[in-house]
Design a protein around this motif. Sequence first.
Motif, PDB file in Angstrom:
ATOM      1  N   ARG A  15     -40.870 -20.015  17.557  1.00  0.00           N
ATOM      2  CA  ARG A  15     -39.437 -20.127  17.838  1.00  0.00           C
ATOM      3  C   ARG A  15     -38.965 -21.573  17.978  1.00  0.00           C
ATOM      4  N   GLN A  24     -35.153 -23.326  21.772  1.00  0.00           N
ATOM      5  CA  GLN A  24     -33.796 -23.412  22.291  1.00  0.00           C
ATOM      6  C   GLN A  24     -33.458 -22.138  23.065  1.00  0.00           C
ATOM      7  N   ARG A  25     -32.432 -22.230  23.916  1.00  0.00           N
ATOM      8  CA  ARG A  25     -31.987 -21.058  24.676  1.00  0.00           C
ATOM      9  C   ARG A  25     -31.562 -19.965  23.703  1.00  0.00           C
ATOM     10  N   GLU A  26     -32.008 -18.712  23.992  1.00  0.00           N
ATOM     11  CA  GLU A  26     -31.740 -17.602  23.078  1.00  0.00           C
ATOM     12  C   GLU A  26     -30.906 -16.522  23.760  1.00  0.00           C
ATOM     13  N   ASP A  34     -35.533 -17.957  26.952  1.00  0.00           N
ATOM     14  CA  ASP A  34     -35.732 -17.530  25.574  1.00  0.00           C
ATOM     15  C   ASP A  34     -36.637 -16.304  25.557  1.00  0.00           C
ATOM     16  N   TRP A  35     -36.803 -15.714  24.392  1.00  0.00           N
ATOM     17  CA  TRP A  35     -37.592 -14.486  24.285  1.00  0.00           C
ATOM     18  C   TRP A  35     -39.068 -14.726  24.558  1.00  0.00           C
ATOM     19  N   ILE A 442     -31.615 -14.062  13.804  1.00  0.00           N
ATOM     20  CA  ILE A 442     -32.242 -15.290  14.315  1.00  0.00           C
ATOM     21  C   ILE A 442     -33.627 -15.507  13.715  1.00  0.00           C
ATOM     22  N   GLU A 443     -34.314 -14.429  13.335  1.00  0.00           N
ATOM     23  CA  GLU A 443     -35.645 -14.594  12.744  1.00  0.00           C
ATOM     24  C   GLU A 443     -35.546 -15.228  11.360  1.00  0.00           C
ATOM     25  N   GLN A 446     -34.685 -18.822  11.601  1.00  0.00           N
ATOM     26  CA  GLN A 446     -35.834 -19.631  11.969  1.00  0.00           C
ATOM     27  C   GLN A 446     -36.648 -20.036  10.742  1.00  0.00           C
TER      28      GLN A 446
END
Length: 807
Positions: A15, A24-26, A34-35, A442-443, A446
């Motif tokens: 991530r 980063q904050r998610e 984050d996760w 978001i994946e 990335q």
Amino acid sequence: MKAIVVHGHFYQPPRENPWTREVQREPGAEPFHDWNERIFHECYRANAYARVLDEQSRVESIINNYQHISFNFGPTLLSWMERHHPITYGRVLEADRESAIRRGGHGNAIAQAYNHCILPLCNERDRRTQLRWGLADFRHRFGRTSAGIWLPETACSHEILEALIEEQVKFTILSPYQAAKVRRFGDDEWLDVTGGRIDPTMPYAYFHRDGSGRSVDVFFYDGPKSRAIAFEGLLSSSTRFLDHLTGHQDGEGGMISVATDGESYGHHFSFGDRCLAHAFTAEAIRRGLQITNYAEYLEQSPPTHEVLISEGPDGLGSAWSCAHGVGRWFRDCGCHTGGHDGWNQAWRSPLRHALDLLRDELEVIFDDTGREYFEDPWAARDDYVDVLLNGSQVRDAFFARHAKRALSSEDRIQALELLETQHHGMLMYTSCGWFFSDVSGIETQQILKYAGRALDFAEPLAPPNLRDRFLEQLSEARSNWPIEGNGADVFRKRVDTSRSTPKRIVANVAMSSLVEDLGDTGEMGGYLYRRNAFATRRNGRLRLGMGMVDLVDTQTERAHRFAAGALHLGGVDFYCAVKPDVSAETFPRDSEALLSSFAVLSVPAMLRQLADLLGPEEFGLEHLLPETREQISSNIMGELVRRFSEQYANLYEDNQRTLNILQSLGFEVPRELRTAAEFTLGQRFDEEVRQQHESMDPSAYRRAIEMAEAVAEFGYKIDRSASSRTFEHMITHAVQIALGRPSDDTVQTALALIELADRLYLDVNLGPAQEAVYMVAGRRHVIPKDKLTELATALRLSPGAIRRRRP
């Protein structure tokens, strides 16, 4: 009785922002950053310290579940855990060592292909490097060679199994639906086992098609039993869990094998970690079950049958999470529409085509230019994992092994940048980028960031139109959300804005210097920085900073020098200009002149002079890195929050007597006034705890206790989360002192803090303190029994837990 193997595949996609190397904050991971952090606490740490409770919900034992299950961790996840949570990381490694002692040298851990690419869709070079990096990462962390390897998504083909044979891997684990045919050694006739009909109670040998007789062994997990764990709520009861595992099962072999995502145990199912702990340390012992791992079982019961696997409908391979072979990662196969009617995954094909285009160009660049620096660029790439794992301390040895000649400093930097094009060129194939429902997820963002980083590294050597060709192909990947456009739009909106150039890092250093004590040296955004002759001036609410900033890329050693000037106009208004290649003779003089005249220049004149001296490129608040933005935002917002707090406090104080009387008479307080009261009381409560938090004397918290009692009396709901975290640290620290220096005073202080947390109505996580007491209880002559028992009782550890732990 059949042997039981429970395998957990523990994995999160990488991530980190590829430029800053920070997560980063998610959104959605709250209350965690984050996760990774959220799943770490719900699952990875929880399984390292899993609780077994007695009938009164007291802790009976604390179990390291990794000592009892077969498991693999993704290398990129372990790398993150090593940096951010080294104690839990150590528990994972310790579990493997302990299990190896108990199981004849066969540890529970196995390797995983490096960054979770779908191997059947990789080209031959990437496939080989992914396996070699994964195996090397395992050796580095666990201190031994892995007997087995987990294939990402269990994606497999004949070529993949033959690659495992070439790398001398002993076994892997597949879904029963990936098996095609089996036959007993010596038989001529094959038995069709498609549709998941293979017997999962034994291992099978897969033989290389070259006729050499070389083979790799394959375990097929039990499909229905594994599905019950992952999707059917089997982890609600350890009794039900083992009943299901040990229920009737046909088969010639002697094992029960299940495999799921490791996140099932705590993240997907709350307290799944506790179910596992109780099943293995209480229920399994009571039933006389044999818990083992694949390597130990294989030594005791080698294969008697051979197997052929399915190649899927496309002839490319098969996987456990796609009913269409490996279609989920390159075409619109129908898997995962996100529950949205009318959605499709037609974006998957152009996404892969775009990345394939970029990969092929990067490989040409690497092969052509790499031969200027390396005897064999591809051998150097396979070995580059050593540098990724050990950093600068092994770079010299790496170049000694692979350099074609003595390399200059610039040669070394260019060689490392070439290797980074390959590193990020593989990260961009991380499977999660295709797994979910839309190209804007978001994946997928990335993996596109990794593509962007690879493009940056390759830019000096790449064809001038490579980025445009890449984006043109990516534009064919259309989002299901009209507002998101297509893949190229996602790249421009999400990737380009995440890029962290050296100029942007220098601007961050300069602007941060105006609002916090940054220090002349440090690390930011993947660079080491040094401020040289950096001076600041204040004029009312205005602040000016000027000086030189040196940067060194921590991965490639490339150095940069910039002159920077930053102006803070107050609030959210920042201006910064950054320029390379300034005159070492004239800039100090010009900088000093500007600093000296700061008090008399108007803002427009100051901005003009900064732009003339260091422009034309300009930076503002929007260019700050996310981590820097949060810090500066906190500083800027502090005053605003203080003013809001004063308004709420005035509203509450003006009406406090009225509110109390109305509440005591049973009247419902208007929501607006209740909000003011709860906000004010919560702020005052937190402030009172914060002011006293260094004191271990409970009497110092008298006012906080009075506030807590008043809040309870009038039924207010205040946010105590910050105070609860403070007391968690205080109690843990006090318990550790009591364990290290046991006396009446140290033990009573810890006990008093635990009682105080209850009087303050705090929801304190006692876990770390429980773990400290539980671990110490297993050591001889550390703390008197009576004092240990007092601490254990207060922390809700059962008497039996301490009694059984005493040597």
